[in-house]
Design an enzyme around this catalytic site. Structure first.
Site, mmCIF file in Angstrom:
data_model
loop_
_atom_site.group_PDB
_atom_site.id
_atom_site.type_symbol
_atom_site.label_atom_id
_atom_site.label_comp_id
_atom_site.label_asym_id
_atom_site.label_seq_id
_atom_site.Cartn_x
_atom_site.Cartn_y
_atom_site.Cartn_z
ATOM 1 N N ASP A 157 -78.880 -74.318 16.348
ATOM 2 C CA ASP A 157 -79.566 -75.593 16.134
ATOM 3 C C ASP A 157 -80.862 -75.684 16.947
ATOM 4 O O ASP A 157 -81.706 -76.522 16.680
ATOM 5 C CB ASP A 157 -78.642 -76.795 16.396
ATOM 6 C CG ASP A 157 -78.028 -76.800 17.786
ATOM 7 O OD1 ASP A 157 -78.223 -75.825 18.542
ATOM 8 O OD2 ASP A 157 -77.336 -77.793 18.106
ATOM 9 N N ARG A 158 -81.024 -74.811 17.935
ATOM 10 C CA ARG A 158 -82.278 -74.835 18.714
ATOM 11 C C ARG A 158 -83.244 -73.771 18.219
ATOM 12 O O ARG A 158 -82.835 -72.778 17.613
ATOM 13 C CB ARG A 158 -82.000 -74.535 20.187
ATOM 14 C CG ARG A 158 -81.152 -75.561 20.857
ATOM 15 C CD ARG A 158 -81.137 -75.267 22.332
ATOM 16 N NE ARG A 158 -80.262 -76.203 23.022
ATOM 17 C CZ ARG A 158 -80.316 -76.434 24.328
ATOM 18 N NH1 ARG A 158 -81.175 -75.760 25.077
ATOM 19 N NH2 ARG A 158 -79.503 -77.299 24.887
ATOM 20 N N ASP A 166 -80.423 -70.452 19.243
ATOM 21 C CA ASP A 166 -79.380 -70.469 20.275
ATOM 22 C C ASP A 166 -77.996 -70.152 19.689
ATOM 23 O O ASP A 166 -77.878 -69.758 18.531
ATOM 24 C CB ASP A 166 -79.380 -71.809 21.030
ATOM 25 C CG ASP A 166 -78.781 -72.939 20.199
ATOM 26 O OD1 ASP A 166 -78.880 -72.872 18.961
ATOM 27 O OD2 ASP A 166 -78.214 -73.877 20.796
ATOM 28 N N ASP A 190 -75.421 -71.784 18.517
ATOM 29 C CA ASP A 190 -74.990 -72.399 17.262
ATOM 30 C C ASP A 190 -76.158 -72.627 16.311
ATOM 31 O O ASP A 190 -76.018 -73.359 15.321
ATOM 32 C CB ASP A 190 -74.216 -73.688 17.530
ATOM 33 C CG ASP A 190 -75.015 -74.710 18.312
ATOM 34 O OD1 ASP A 190 -75.986 -74.326 18.991
ATOM 35 O OD2 ASP A 190 -74.689 -75.911 18.225
ATOM 36 N N LYS A 216 -80.013 -80.998 14.867
ATOM 37 C CA LYS A 216 -81.224 -80.194 14.974
ATOM 38 C C LYS A 216 -80.977 -78.885 14.227
ATOM 39 O O LYS A 216 -79.830 -78.502 14.011
ATOM 40 C CB LYS A 216 -81.627 -79.985 16.429
ATOM 41 C CG LYS A 216 -80.541 -79.469 17.365
ATOM 42 C CD LYS A 216 -81.030 -79.603 18.799
ATOM 43 C CE LYS A 216 -80.087 -78.952 19.805
ATOM 44 N NZ LYS A 216 -79.061 -79.880 20.307
ATOM 45 N N SER A 274 -72.538 -74.020 22.133
ATOM 46 C CA SER A 274 -73.977 -73.973 21.898
ATOM 47 C C SER A 274 -74.716 -73.000 22.799
ATOM 48 O O SER A 274 -74.467 -71.807 22.737
ATOM 49 C CB SER A 274 -74.526 -75.383 22.030
ATOM 50 O OG SER A 274 -75.883 -75.404 21.697
ATOM 51 N N HIS A 275 -75.602 -73.511 23.642
ATOM 52 C CA HIS A 275 -76.459 -72.639 24.445
ATOM 53 C C HIS A 275 -75.751 -72.113 25.697
ATOM 54 O O HIS A 275 -76.349 -71.376 26.474
ATOM 55 C CB HIS A 275 -77.724 -73.389 24.858
ATOM 56 C CG HIS A 275 -77.443 -74.496 25.822
ATOM 57 N ND1 HIS A 275 -76.946 -75.715 25.437
ATOM 58 C CD2 HIS A 275 -77.559 -74.556 27.171
ATOM 59 C CE1 HIS A 275 -76.795 -76.475 26.502
ATOM 60 N NE2 HIS A 275 -77.156 -75.802 27.578
#
Ligand code: VG1
Ligand code: CO
Length: 543
Positions: free
Chosen positions: A281-282, A277, A279, A376, A113-114
């Site tokens: 989702d943000r 981000d 992946d 998200k 992710s991030h």
């Protein structure tokens, strides 16, 4: 071709955190490391025989190799079919969408992710269950327990398959179907939003800049914002997923997405800016010279939800993670619905969404989403904002300011102390826990503490209990100071300090955020003895 059984030995520390197992790439490259974790997970999945598994990742370094391992292990496990995003690419919300739409048993998402990527960065893997949402803690705890005693894993010895050409191929009895990573998610977005209104807004000269930070959001944003809604080419920037994110740190906040902030502060700034981000989702939403606080974004989406086709009939409820500001609670009160407060991490929203108890969810860490998937969803948030702007008119800043005028402004900031020694971080949290009894009722910097506790949560749907989720001090005026340790880092510990001060009076809505929150930062320092315990004078990241 055959299924072979390979002897192995346990690795220490294969414990999933807030969102999956994240480690340095070098750790994941150890022979058997990924295999052990996947086998420990698979051993706990019952009734997967003959079912479908969704597989994809954010395209970071090691994504492609990991995909091949997982495919061969999925064949050994007895899955009938894998839906694989082309070239191993799937954003986290798209994985969730695919699992739900195709009635898959579950899905594996390769992403940290991030967290930074590249050979010296991080890699990660997370498992999502049949509702499309992150595995609940019971499953991740059991997986971890099995990693500690694992003795063998099962894998097909077939050579790697083509993952770049759409279509079907076979590994043993299992079909691998390589699919367009974007199509199903794009179709879902079309159902949620008024694409006609957004297209007209863009055709009218409303300019946007969407920075997908060389991560997985690029193909999704380009397909919808440029190809379908007609934003001029170049509106989506850094749109090709790169193994090292081109050196960017795809954790969209004003510090990491500084290029976007610069563009949005220029004299000829676009009307609307957004970043996603690793992946996808943000989301971070930015107006002209104006960054929107994620907690405010959730509250504003909730307040305007009926302008959006999918939410036309209103919201069943809202949920936010505990450290997220109470701005959404004010909206829930006005709407006459409940605002649930959960521990940090999207997995805690799953039951509420499945039960129809909530429609919108959000976290202070730039995450917003709804019951359309069980994750998200960065692009969803961008489209939600554009839909509101298209229907309500005005600018990002004017929308936020009128929201504050109506509901009050919840000043908010997170101060992160990164890469501190784990023992020091534990010491800080233990020190706080030791004071909880004495703190309630005390006055700190002229503010009376009405609640001091270590947040615990009982899931209202399945009754599961989650404890030690962060120390919170709540003051008489609604201000809060929250302390918790990050569960996504891979180096030492990260201490997060969350500060929130609600201010009703619109005359005081112009005060700079850090100035307004300085007294709370002082309380945090004094109570937690941050300087003395961590040896740090100031936080590494302030968002
Ligand atoms: C962080 C955020 C949390 C988020 C999690 C996963 O966790 O604070 O709100 O759900 O990352 O987001 P932590 O434990 O480091 O505070 V993502 O987009 O990195 O999967
Ligand atoms: Co993410």
């Amino acid at each position: 071709m055959a299924i072979v059984t390979c002897p192995t030995r346990p690795f220490a520390g294969q414990k999933p955190g807030t969102s999956g197992l994240r480690k340095k790439v070098a750790v994941f490259l150890q022979p058997g490391y990924l295999e052990n974790f996947v086998q420990a997970l698979f051993d706990g999945l019952h009734g997967a025989d003959g079912r479908t598994l969704v597989v994809g990742g954010d395209g970071r370094f090691h994504n492609r190799e990991a995909v091949q391992v997982i495919l061969r292990m999925a064949a050994a496990k007895g899955f009938a079919r894998v839906l694989l995003g082309r070239s191993g690419i799937l954003s986290t919300p798209a994985s969730s969408c695919l699992i739900r739409k195709h009635g898959a048993y579950g899905g594996l998402i390769l992403s940290a992710s991030h967290n930074p990527g590249g050979p010296d960065g991080d890699f990660g893997i997370k498992y999502n269950v049949g509702n499309g949402g992150p595995a609940p803690e019971k499953l991740t705890d059991e997986t971890y327990a099995r990693t500690q005693s694992i003795a063998a894993y099962h894998i097909s010895d077939q050579s790697p398959v083509d993952i770049d050409t759409p279509g079907e191929r076979r590994i043993e009895q299992m079909v691998v179907e390589v699919v367009d990573p974007v199509a199903d998610h794009a179709a879902l977005m079309r159902e949620c939003f008024d694409f006609g209104a957004i297209a007209r807004l863009l055709a009218g000269g409303f300019r946007i800049r969407c920075d997908t930070m060389n991560a997985v959001g690029g193909p999704y944003a380009k397909a919808i914002l440029e190809d379908e809604l007609g934003a001029p080419a170049g509106s989506v920037v850094n749109a090709t997923p790169l193994e090292d994110f081109g050196g960017l740190h795809p954790d969209p906040n004003p510090a990491n997405a500084d290029d976007l902030i610069r563009h949005m502060s220029a004299p000829d700034a676009p009307d609307f800016g957004a970043a996603t981000d690793g992946d996808a989702d943000r989301n971070m939403i930015v107006g002209r010279g104006f960054a929107v606080a994620p907690s405010d974004s959730l509250a504003l989406l909730a307040a305007h939800a009926t302008l959006v086709p999918r939410y036309r009939d209103g919201l069943a409820g809202i949920a936010r993670s505990m450290p997220t500001s109470c701005a959404a609670d004010r909206v829930a009160e006005a709407l006459g619905v409940r605002c649930h407060e959960t521990p940090t991490g999207w997995k805690f929203f799953g039951n509420l969404l499945d039960a129809g108890a909530v429609t919108l969810c959000g976290e202070e860490s730039y995450g917003t989403g709804s019951d359309h998937v069980r994750e998200k969803d960065g692009l969803w948030a961008v489209l939600f904002w554009l839909n509101i702007l298209a229907v309500a008119g005005g600018s990002v800043e004017s929308l936020v300011r009128s929201h504050w005028a109506r509901f009050g402004r919840h000043y908010y900031s997170r101060h992160d102390y990164e890469g501190v020694a784990a023992e020091r971080a534990e010491q800080l949290m233990d020190g706080l826990r030791g004071q909880l009894g004495a703190l309630a009722g005390q006055s700190l910097e002229g503010r009376r503490v009405v609640l001091a506790d270590d947040f615990a949560y009982t899931d209202p749907i399945d009754g599961s209990r989650t404890e030690r989720q962060g120390v919170r001090l709540v003051f008489e005026d609604g201000a809060r100071v929250v302390f918790r340790l990050s569960g996504t880092g891979t180096e030492g510990a990260t201490v997060r300090v969350y500060l929130e001060a609600p201010v009703q009076d619109p005359a005081r809505h112009e005060v700079p955020t850090q100035q307004m929150l300085a007294p709370l930062a002082a309380i945090a320092q004094r109570t937690a003895r941050i300087r003395e315990t961590l040896g740090r004078d100031r936080p590494d990241v302030v968002t």
